[in-house]
Design an enzyme around this catalytic site. Structure first.
Site, PDB file in Angstrom:
ATOM      1  N   THR B  99       0.861  -1.181   0.000  1.00 14.57           N
ATOM      2  CA  THR B  99       0.000   0.000   0.000  1.00 14.57           C
ATOM      3  C   THR B  99       0.897   1.230   0.000  1.00 14.57           C
ATOM      4  OG1 THR B  99      -1.738  -1.161   1.207  1.00 14.57           O
ATOM      5  CG2 THR B  99      -1.775   1.251   1.291  1.00 14.57           C
ATOM      6  N   LYS B 174      -6.697   1.401  -3.644  1.00 10.31           N
ATOM      7  CA  LYS B 174      -6.376   0.952  -2.290  1.00 10.31           C
ATOM      8  C   LYS B 174      -6.575   2.091  -1.296  1.00 10.31           C
ATOM      9  CE  LYS B 174      -5.037  -1.855   0.963  1.00 10.31           C
ATOM     10  NZ  LYS B 174      -3.871  -2.714   1.165  1.00 10.31           N
ATOM     11  N   LYS B 243      -0.817   5.097   9.310  1.00  4.54           N
ATOM     12  CA  LYS B 243      -0.077   5.129   8.035  1.00  4.54           C
ATOM     13  C   LYS B 243      -1.034   5.181   6.834  1.00  4.54           C
ATOM     14  CE  LYS B 243       2.220   1.726   5.017  1.00  4.54           C
ATOM     15  NZ  LYS B 243       1.164   0.877   4.462  1.00  4.54           N
TER      16      LYS B 243
END
Lengths: 296, 296
Positions: B99, B174, B243
């Protein structure tokens, strides 16, 4: 003399009509009351009877289901000029199915008990489709005695009839329900508008996001309308969430609870309403995130 | 001489191991690389071979799957002291499953093409369980030619392999996925913490909220752990969402897109991390909403 139980039904909108159909089909006599003569005529064609005011209804029944829009209308039904209080016999069970402020509901229960009327606070989820099908989820609360009386009536239009505690607990649960519905709806609008901005293929985006950990009931249900910009087919309006998320904000303020997600969703809905889109389907929330002119 | 295709696999954590098992089971030779000697030993017991560095791996393969944690590690794998670039033969396909920031991914594709390496940007969703079962959803992107080469490899561990456009589109998808996951997770934490504050029966609350329009995948999956305050059984940590939502915030800033829900969720996660809970399971987000001392 009929052995059928007579139930009063106030508010013959989409939800009330679904409840009426199920009550009649399952052996209850229904006496209806509504401000709309067309709604009353509809009930008579279904086999129910009608009255001209809540006060008149109060003389005929010992159990009442109220499907009006909000607390203001509920207050009028009970304490207004032609309201029920003062006419209802002691021991009456008043079942309030509207989405209302939990603190108002708690106060209402206390006021009604002074007239020997038991409040069953029973908001529902599942929509007009569920009311007709008899598959609503009912978030009920009230004293055990009152709830025992209300349960068979509620079971005619509810598939899952829950008793959550004293009056107000049902309203609290509905507030939580609307918190999640509102946040998920605004989040779906945010994600799909971002996908549009980025030029991603929207049908495929919805398919991917719905299929895994990003999925929600709201994304799957409202997503297709967001992608199609089909906001005129109204299942529930933007302004309904302005109202319901206002109840969420009130409840969180009372609890001194920092509900940041609920507030962010509320702002998205009220900004959409402020742009003149309050009467559109709530999937129009996704336009809040689009650049001016994107819809043109 | 073997007719089996040789695939390089960098990063043998939970996801990489699942991919390795599926690649081996479906007829590929797997050459693995990882900083952990234990991970390499695991791969050898499964029938794979191993190398000491990405540079060494580059001499053996023409297609690479990279399952490292983030962009920083991907950068090191490619351009670090013992990185692959400079050693990989022209025409190599590099499949990045991490990701990462979409703009970084687009830049990476442009940098790699100068070395005649094609980037396939292919983040996944479905977790370690899906990697082992071969049921991941793969959000792939890249040139058609490179994607055609990558597809059979991806299909060994992905049940739904999507090609969304040029490199960067997978990362964008994503980001959208994580936007919704993060918001739904924080919303579930908000609703269940409010239910706890209000003294509602929590198991029943979760059952009611999950059963209808308020439902989400995250509520159903993380809700039980939120109710049980079971934050030590870690499927994904609070800091992972710090994150991932940071990537969401970066992407929305770049797009000049006002993603209020994503920001509200990010604040909830970073405040939870700031309280020292970043390494706990991400369901610990619900403690953000509890009064100091409520957990004691």
């Amino acid at each position: 003399m009929s052995s059928r139980t007579k139930v009063g039904l106030i508010g013959l909108g989409a939800m009330g009509r679904g409840a009426a159909s199920n009550l009649l089909a399952k052996g209850y006599d229904v006496v209806g009351c509504d401000v709309s003569e067309a709604a009353l005529e509809w009930l008579r064609t279904q086999g129910g009877t009608t009255v001209a005011s809540p006060a008149e209804l109060a003389l005929q029944v010992r159990i009442v289901v109220c499907f009006v829009v909000n607390a203001q209308q509920t207050e009028a039904v009970l304490f207004g000029d032609e309201g029920m209080v003062g006419h209802l016999p002691p021991g009456t069970v008043f079942i309030a199915c509207s989405t209302m402020d939990p603190s108002y509901v708690r106060g209402l229960a206390a006021r009604l008990i002074q007239h020997s009327i038991a409040l069953v606070d029973a908001p529902v989820t599942g929509g007009a489709v569920g009311a007709v099908a008899g598959t609503l989820t009912i978030m009920g609360s009230g004293t055990q005695e009152a709830f025992d009386e209300a349960r068979p009536v509620l079971a005619t239009f509810g598939a899952r009839v829950h008793h959550l505690g004293q009056a107000g607990a049902g309203a609290q649960m509905k507030v939580l329900n609307q918190l999640l519905c509102g946040v998920h709806l605004a989040a779906a609008g945010e994600a799909l508008a971002l996908a549009r901005r980025q030029g991603l293929p929207l049908d495929l985006t919805l398919e991917i996001l719905s299929s895994g950990a990003a999925g929600s009931w709201m994304l799957a249900d409202r997503g297709p309308r967001m992608i199609a910009c089909d906001f005129d087919h109204i299942t529930s309006a933007v302004d309904i969430f302005v109202k319901d998320l206002s109840l969420v904000l009130d409840a969180t303020r009372e609890a001194r609870f920092p509900a940041a997600l609920a507030h962010a969703a509320y702002l998205a809905f009220i900004e959409t309403s402020a742009r003149g889109l309050g009467a559109l389907d709530d999937s129009a929330i996704t336009t809040h995130y689009e650049r001016s002119g994107d819809r043109d």
